[in-house]
Enzyme design. Structure first.
Site, short mmCIF file in Angstrom:
data_model
loop_
_atom_site.label_atom_id
_atom_site.label_comp_id
_atom_site.label_asym_id
_atom_site.label_seq_id
_atom_site.Cartn_x
_atom_site.Cartn_y
_atom_site.Cartn_z
N ASP A 101 2.93 6.19 -0.91
CA ASP A 101 2.13 5.23 0.35
C ASP A 101 2.96 4.49 0.63
OD1 ASP A 101 -0.61 6.66 2.22
OD2 ASP A 101 0.14 4.57 2.08
N LYS A 158 -0.92 17.04 8.51
CA LYS A 158 -2.29 16.82 9.35
C LYS A 158 -1.25 16.67 11.49
CE LYS A 158 -4.44 13.01 9.12
NZ LYS A 158 -5.58 12.25 8.77
#
Length: 273
Positions: free
Chosen positions: A136, A217
């Site tokens: 991340d 997603k």
């Protein structure tokens, strides 16, 4: 600064009672609405009680309970991992080595030469333990047994760091819950998340093992078909899933691509007569 705020507060309070009462009413009512919504969100409340860091954890939990793509000895890469909800769920299914360092120093990786993915012959790789790599751009709290890389996944340097940390080994599962900063413009947000999903899917195609899984997603929209077509070219099956934990007002859904077939193992298409 504190004295300035104190003067501002006294100025507002000394104004007409009507204005001051309206301010107090607005603050208390908005706070109450937020608390009510929070209590009604059973997934957020459950995640808080179980220490899962985010309600998104229940989305992955639901999908893996149904399709079992994370196994005990899987090598899993979680893209857009912060604050760690999905990584914590993945850890529950994996047999991890507790002595794995949370972060690998950048100077150590800099001394590692360029690494290419070691493509297997398609045979089943037997392992005694799994691996979990969380990625991340934001920092996150450590997870025992996992390794964390902080950086922008879309940068080639970050992707090369992932390959180096895995010593070029193939990956079993690539998870992507990455989401751009939403603008409120539906079409723009859709295009941005599709580009992120494409970036993650290209990484998956380059790193997944034979039979591997990719989960990402997206927001529903016109570009969804383009991404689905790309995945269908590389995977045996592509499913479109909307978990129960997704908010009713959200347009999010997930694409689960399973049965990856690497290009070097793919049979050539039959010639047309």
């Amino acid at each position: 600064m504190s004295s300035y705020l104190g003067e501002w507060h006294q100025l507002i309070k000394s104004s007409t009672p009507f204005v001051w009462n309206r301010i107090k009413l607005f603050c208390s009512s908005s706070s109450s609405r937020w608390k009510i919504q929070r209590r009604k969100d059973i997934y957020a409340q459950a995640a808080y009680n179980e220490g899962l860091r985010s309600r998104a954890a229940y989305k992955l939990l639901e999908m893996n309970e149904q399709w079992h793509f994370i196994q005990q000895t899987s090598v899993v890469v979680d893209l857009g991992a912060a604050p760690g909800g999905w990584s914590l769920v993945a850890k529950q299914y994996l047999e991890l080595c507790p002595k794995v360092p949370w972060k690998v120093p950048l100077d150590e990786l800099a001394n590692v030469p360029q690494v290419d993915v070691k493509r297997s012959t398609g045979r089943l790789v037997r392992r005694t333990r799994g691996r979990l790599l969380s990625v991340d751009i934001l920092d996150m709290e450590p997870i025992a047994g996992a390794t964390f890389i902080q950086g922008d996944f879309c940068d080639e340097e970050t992707q090369q760091r992932i390959t180096k940390v895995l010593y070029g080994d193939e990956i079993d599962v690539v998870l992507s819950d990455m989401c751009p900063n939403t603008s409120g413009v539906k079409e723009l947000d859709h295009e941005r998340i599709i580009e992120l999903a494409f970036s993650a899917s290209r990484f998956a195609v380059h790193h997944l093992c034979n039979g591997g899984t990719f989960l990402c997603k997206i927001f529903q929209g016109a570009q969804e078909k383009r991404l689905t077509t790309f995945l269908e070219e590389h995977f045996v099956q592509v499913r479109r899933i909307r978990p129960k934990a997704s908010k009713s007002e959200s347009s999010e859904c997930y694409l689960l691509a399973s049965g990856f077939v690497p290009s070097h193992l793919r049979f050539p298409p039959p010639k047309k007569k």
